[in-house]
Design a protein around this motif. Structure first.
Motif, mmCIF file in Angstrom:
data_model
loop_
_atom_site.group_PDB
_atom_site.id
_atom_site.type_symbol
_atom_site.label_atom_id
_atom_site.label_comp_id
_atom_site.label_asym_id
_atom_site.label_seq_id
_atom_site.Cartn_x
_atom_site.Cartn_y
_atom_site.Cartn_z
ATOM 1 N N UNK C 39 0.818 -1.209 0.000
ATOM 2 C CA UNK C 39 0.000 0.000 0.000
ATOM 3 C C UNK C 39 0.853 1.261 0.000
ATOM 4 N N UNK C 40 2.058 1.187 0.606
ATOM 5 C CA UNK C 40 2.864 2.397 0.643
ATOM 6 C C UNK C 40 3.613 2.588 -0.669
ATOM 7 N N UNK C 41 3.507 1.614 -1.564
ATOM 8 C CA UNK C 41 4.057 1.786 -2.902
ATOM 9 C C UNK C 41 5.532 1.486 -3.029
ATOM 10 N N UNK C 42 6.069 0.560 -2.221
ATOM 11 C CA UNK C 42 7.478 0.206 -2.403
ATOM 12 C C UNK C 42 7.609 -0.628 -3.669
ATOM 13 N N UNK C 43 8.800 -0.551 -4.287
ATOM 14 C CA UNK C 43 8.996 -1.376 -5.475
ATOM 15 C C UNK C 43 9.921 -2.540 -5.182
ATOM 16 N N UNK C 44 10.533 -2.550 -4.020
ATOM 17 C CA UNK C 44 11.423 -3.650 -3.692
ATOM 18 C C UNK C 44 11.096 -4.153 -2.285
ATOM 19 N N UNK C 45 10.898 -5.458 -2.099
ATOM 20 C CA UNK C 45 10.545 -5.956 -0.765
ATOM 21 C C UNK C 45 11.683 -5.693 0.224
ATOM 22 N N UNK C 46 11.314 -5.275 1.435
ATOM 23 C CA UNK C 46 12.333 -4.957 2.443
ATOM 24 C C UNK C 46 13.083 -6.206 2.854
ATOM 25 N N UNK C 47 12.321 -7.239 3.164
ATOM 26 C CA UNK C 47 12.964 -8.507 3.462
ATOM 27 C C UNK C 47 12.198 -9.570 2.702
ATOM 28 N N UNK C 48 12.596 -10.805 2.846
ATOM 29 C CA UNK C 48 11.816 -11.842 2.178
ATOM 30 C C UNK C 48 10.632 -12.198 3.065
ATOM 31 N N UNK C 49 9.462 -11.888 2.577
ATOM 32 C CA UNK C 49 8.247 -12.053 3.362
ATOM 33 C C UNK C 49 7.464 -13.199 2.737
ATOM 34 N N UNK C 50 7.536 -14.375 3.364
ATOM 35 C CA UNK C 50 6.942 -15.557 2.727
ATOM 36 C C UNK C 50 5.534 -15.851 3.213
ATOM 37 N N UNK C 51 5.000 -14.958 4.057
ATOM 38 C CA UNK C 51 3.714 -15.257 4.663
ATOM 39 C C UNK C 51 2.610 -15.440 3.619
ATOM 40 N N UNK C 52 2.715 -14.657 2.541
ATOM 41 C CA UNK C 52 1.702 -14.788 1.491
ATOM 42 C C UNK C 52 1.674 -16.209 0.934
ATOM 43 N N UNK C 53 2.876 -16.771 0.756
ATOM 44 C CA UNK C 53 2.939 -18.127 0.212
ATOM 45 C C UNK C 53 2.385 -19.146 1.196
ATOM 46 N N UNK C 54 2.711 -18.928 2.478
ATOM 47 C CA UNK C 54 2.172 -19.836 3.497
ATOM 48 C C UNK C 54 0.642 -19.760 3.479
ATOM 49 N N UNK C 55 0.167 -18.530 3.337
ATOM 50 C CA UNK C 55 -1.278 -18.311 3.328
ATOM 51 C C UNK C 55 -1.937 -19.063 2.171
ATOM 52 N N UNK C 56 -1.287 -19.063 1.012
ATOM 53 C CA UNK C 56 -1.829 -19.756 -0.154
ATOM 54 C C UNK C 56 -2.038 -21.229 0.163
ATOM 55 N N UNK C 57 -1.070 -21.801 0.868
ATOM 56 C CA UNK C 57 -1.142 -23.240 1.105
ATOM 57 C C UNK C 57 -1.723 -23.610 2.458
ATOM 58 N N UNK C 58 -2.074 -22.601 3.260
ATOM 59 C CA UNK C 58 -2.638 -22.930 4.569
ATOM 60 C C UNK C 58 -3.951 -23.675 4.349
ATOM 61 N N UNK C 59 -4.205 -24.632 5.218
ATOM 62 C CA UNK C 59 -5.275 -25.609 5.043
ATOM 63 C C UNK C 59 -6.602 -25.070 4.552
#
Lengths: 290, 420, 273
Positions: C39-59
């Motif tokens: 939302x703040x409009x960054x173009x480069x991830x600050x760190x590797x944030x894998x939560x989105x991927x975990x969320x995709x595969x969460x039960x």
């Protein structure tokens, strides 16, 4: 034996024709049947009116405008897609190494589901967070961020870019397959005769590639005429209805107005439009074959 | 051969017996948008516990209203019997009822019980004096503001459009951020946003006999307010390309002072884990109105209806009543984050303790209005979306644009719809 | 100087590929950001944030199941389209046939009706034959929509092959089936392979039919699976883009692996016979 031999080609066609009957003829018949009725669930009417829906189309400004937009879309995207796709194919073909990898990368845009790529491109053209404005601002081309999707001309540029990005790989892959089918001996023979690079291209590549290029053109035309997902997700027909192509108008009459009669007439018209263009291509192909 | 038949007969008998046993267990199917909190399954289990021998099958769809509409229209137009209960958007009851797809529910939700429901959602589910769906959870447009910024500048929360525009314009210049963000893309949300302005200026979309009123001075005033927003830079032009999330992201990342949005934005704005940069700095109020008029917000929300093609309509109605009961709505409010349609739930101490901001919501909900309850509403909305967007993006001047919208609506909508 | 000339096309190719992949790269980068960063409009991830991927595969959203479903449907459609397509294309390209052009056009016409118009009748047909919520219920319509491309591409390539092929095969005593399988397919390998990939991807990406025809959770495909992530209003961009990456990357890797295997396999077949 002779009798069986004569029947064989028709037998070979049978499975294909059976599938076509199921997924095309039945829906087509159903669609045509509905198009003869005033059949609107929103108002609860259902009367046979013959071809009146088709006659009404002729004076429907929104329909006519959407047909023009569709044509414009087809013309612009096709020109760009074929040029870009052809360039990509020739480039891939001329690579001695890593062709497989390059081909896989080129395929990415085609492999991203349209619904997603439309969302990505919508984001790219977002006025505050979008990459387009940031890149253009970075190289100093625009003084202030553009509001791409609120301006009809800019929105058209945006959807054309998104469409070409997505489908040029399709064209490239088909043309590349065509290039790979050209026997290498032909080039070797030409080299023996002292032909240069351009001559080889003009005398061997282009004539042998024509059927494949036409094939790519044909399928792209058919799909571009029916373009739906991309525009639906990116603009929903906006701004101010300026990107409402025929299939979008068709969708709105069928699923949002629940006007099944008129909507089916629109579908039939779109079908006939695609049919007309296909016939033109087929004629050209048949001529060339002779 | 005969031996085989002899062998097969008992098997067939057994199979028949089993299928009979199976058919004694009644099954009803409920089609509904996915629930992120996972409360649907828990509610079904409770219903099954109360009704032994009944099985409820959950058919979860994408939450997107359009995706659900496309699929449900296909099923219902085909007279599909496999789904008994549909959860439907507040703008569909009249459309579905006119198409003959729903069962009337007048008796299912009778008088003293019915008065407990918010009037707006009930009106949205009532078409030709008949109730076609029971309100399940609701939604209405709210004004979100940056309490910290208003406080620092000694400004009071704007309750007129004039004040809102002035403050938004002033603050956006001062802090170099967006002023007032809302939903102005060409889509259903644009109609909601416009109706809120129109209604709160004393205007109406349709008169009592169903004739459109887009040439009224109120309509001209409402479009004038929107144009003025862009003229004095109270709203960025980008608003005309935003849906809910684009405006919400600007606001919760601290890049906008005011926002019109649905209640869902409140929880996100308070949640730093969801990336909010404004947690604790946000206030909520009813939307502004024109001077001397009352605020009015546009209703969203979802309702439960029984398919006309249901094989078990009585059981389906039972399920409806169960899902909309006080206890279920309380559970949904506490654990599912959905806003109740029963007035009494807003007074429940447990609910208020967990969600003190429900008081703010309630003040807007009690006066919120449904969009026109007409079977041809989707078509009307389609015309409005394009026509209004033409005006707001500056393709046509206001008066001309409104006039052609009026003509368009008169020509293609009114005649067809009111010939009964 | 010569070295530069040799490298130049590759530099050009890499730049071009970067440009093509840019939106995709952006999608991957966004999928590695938290919603606040997006939302703040960054173009480069600050760190590797894998939560989105975990969320995709969460039960909650059995996403692996959707991937398997898409695989089955797309794979079967690709095989079926190519098989049926080969038979038809062979008849059209290599045999004497009356009304050839009419047949060609009839097959082509399967891709002419707008899909939104076909949904309702297809639903009625498939319900009548009891194929709703089955793999076949998607495979059959998809095959129909893709048959034109398969037949026409194969026709195009079969036609270019020299006419002596059948005679040679007949001399070897090969029957009709073997002639197609061992002679024609391998020679038309680039076309067959390309057609199969294009068909596969079309099915992998289809949304509206998959949404309408297969409603049961166990039968959902990936595109419908992705559509389950957005809320009524809320758009979890990070999760959506993570899911999109998850379903796109394997496709690219698959093609990369397959094109070597299949093409070389087919070629080997051709040389053997």
């Amino acid at each position: 034996m002779v009798g069986a031999h004569r029947k064989l080609p028709y037998l070979l066609l049978l499975p294909a024709l059976a599938v076509i009957v199921l997924v095309l003829l039945v829906p087509l018949g159903y669609c045509f049947y509905l198009s003869l009725f005033k059949h609107s669930l929103g108002t609860g009417s259902h009367n046979f009116i013959g071809l009146k829906n088709y006659i009404a189309l002729l004076s429907d400004q929104r329909f006519i405008a959407s047909v023009f937009r569709t044509m414009l879309f087809v013309a612009v995207t096709l020109t760009l897609e074929i040029s870009v796709g052809f360039g990509l194919a020739v480039m891939m073909h001329s690579l001695a190494r890593g062709r497989g990898l390059v081909r896989a990368v080129v395929m990415i845009p085609w492999a991203v589901p349209t619904v997603i790529s439309a969302m990505i491109w919508g984001w790219m053209f977002n006025d505050r967070l979008g990459l387009a404005n940031r890149l253009l601002g970075l190289i100093g081309l625009i003084p202030a961020p553009l509001v791409w999707l609120a301006d009809p001309t800019l929105t058209w540029m945006a959807i054309v870019i998104a469409e070409v990005w997505k489908t040029a790989p399709f064209v490239a892959l088909i043309i590349l397959a065509g290039l790979q089918m050209i026997p290498i001996e032909l080039y070797q023979a030409a080299e023996v005769d002292g032909a240069g690079g351009f001559q080889k291209f003009r005398l061997i590549t282009l004539p042998l590639l024509w059927p494949t290029i036409l094939l790519a053109l044909l399928f792209r035309t058919m799909d571009a005429l029916r373009v739906f997902d991309l525009i639906m997700v990116m603009t929903g027909g906006g701004p101010a209805g300026s990107t409402e192509v025929l299939s979008l108008y068709n969708y709105k009459t069928l699923f949002s107005h629940l006007d099944f009669g008129y909507g089916s007439a629109l579908s039939m018209t779109l079908f006939l439009l695609v049919m007309f263009f296909s016939l033109v291509y087929v004629r050209i192909m048949v001529r060339r074959a002779i | 051969m005969r031996a085989m038949i002899k062998l097969a007969l008992p098997l067939i008998a057994l199979a028949m017996a089993m299928s009979c046993a199976k058919s004694r267990e009644k099954t009803i199917t409920w089609a509904v948008g996915k629930d992120p909190a996972g409360r649907h399954q828990a509610m079904i289990e409770e219903f099954q516990r109360l009704h032994p021998g009944v099985k409820v099958k959950l058919l979860e769809m994408p939450e997107s209203s359009t995706s659900q509409h496309d699929a449900y229209v296909t099923y219902l137009a085909a007279g599909d019997k496999s789904i008994d209960v549909y959860s439907i958007d507040i703008i569909w009851p009249a459309e579905f009822a006119q198409a003959g797809w729903l069962l009337p529910l007048n008796d299912a939700l009778a008088s003293p019980e019915r008065e407990d429901f918010l009037p707006g959602p009930l009106a949205g589910c009532t078409f030709r004096d008949t109730l076609w769906a029971i309100p399940w959870f609701t939604d209405a447009g709210m004004l979100y503001y940056r309490a910290d910024i208003l406080g620092k500048n000694h400004l009071k929360v704007p309750d007129t459009w004039e004040d809102l525009l002035k403050q938004a314009s002033f603050l956006s210049k001062k802090y170099e951020m967006a002023g007032y963000v809302w939903q102005g893309q060409q889509y259903e949300g644009l109609v909601c946003n416009f109706l809120e302005i129109l209604w709160s200026c004393g205007g109406e979309l349709f008169g009592d006999n169903g004739q459109p009123l887009l040439t009224s001075k109120e309509a001209l005033k409402a479009t004038g307010i929107v144009k003025e927003m862009f003229n004095i830079k109270a709203s960025p032009l980008g608003v005309l390309t935003y849906k809910e999330e684009e405006s919400r992201q600007l606001f919760t990342s601290g890049q906008a002072v005011f926002m019109r949005n649905w209640p869902y934005a409140w929880a996100i704005s308070q949640d730093t884990a969801k990336g909010s940069a404004v947690a604790g700095k946000v206030g909520m109020a009813p939307l502004p109105a024109c001077l001397g008029e009352t605020s009015s917000s546009c209703l969203g929300g979802w309702n439960l209806a029984v398919s006309r093609f249901s094989r078990n309509p009585e059981l389906a109605k039972e399920l409806l009543l169960f899902l909309t009961s006080y206890d279920s709505q309380k559970d949904f409010a506490l654990k599912g984050g959905r806003l109740p349609t029963r007035i009494s739930v807003y007074q429940d101490p447990d609910v208020l303790k967990l969600n003190p901001h429900y008081k703010d919501f309630y003040n807007s909900f009690i006066t919120a209005r449904p969009r026109p309850v007409r079977p041809d509403y989707p078509r009307i909305s389609d015309f409005l979306q394009i026509g209004l967007h033409r005006i707001f993006t500056g393709q046509v001047p206001e008066d001309k644009g409104l006039l052609s919208l009026q003509e368009e609506l008169e020509k293609s909508v009114v005649k067809e719809c009111y010939q009964e | 100087m010569k070295k530069i000339a040799a490298i130049a096309p590759y530099v050009f190719a890499i730049l071009l590929l970067l440009l093509i992949a840019l939106p995709f790269i952006w999608q991957v980068l966004t999928s590695l950001m938290s919603s606040g960063e997006i939302a703040s409009g960054s173009s480069w991830p600050k760190g590797l944030y894998f939560k989105n991927y975990l969320e995709v595969f969460s039960g909650r959203y059995s996403f692996l199941r959707y991937i398997a479903n898409s695989f089955i449907v797309s794979g079967a459609t690709a095989v079926l389209s190519i098989t049926i397509g080969c038979l038809a294309a062979y008849a059209l390209a290599r045999m004497r046939l009356r009304h050839k052009n009419i047949f060609m056009l009839a097959i082509l016409s399967a891709a002419m009706l707008p899909q939104i118009a076909a949904i309702s009748p297809l639903f009625l047909i498939l319900r009548r034959v009891g194929l709703l919520n089955t793999y076949w219920g998607l495979i059959i319509p998809y095959t129909g929509f893709n048959l034109p491309l398969a037949v026409w591409m194969l026709y195009n390539f079969f036609r270019q092959l020299p006419p002596e092929l059948e005679e040679a095969a007949a001399l070897d005593g090969a029957g009709f089936g073997r002639t197609i399988w061992h002679v024609f397919l391998p020679l038309a390998a680039p076309g067959v392979f390309t057609a199969a990939i294009l068909v596969f991807i079309f099915c992998w990406n289809e949304f509206l039919l998959a949404l309408t025809l297969n409603t049961q959770e166990s039968m959902r495909t990936v595109t419908v699976g992705i559509a389950m992530f957005p809320g009524l209003y809320e758009m979890p961009w990070g999760i959506i883009f993570a899911a999109a990456t998850v379903i796109t990357l394997p496709l690219v890797v698959l093609v990369l692996v397959l094109q070597r295997r299949i093409v070389s396999g087919l070629m080997a077949g051709a040389i053997k016979s």
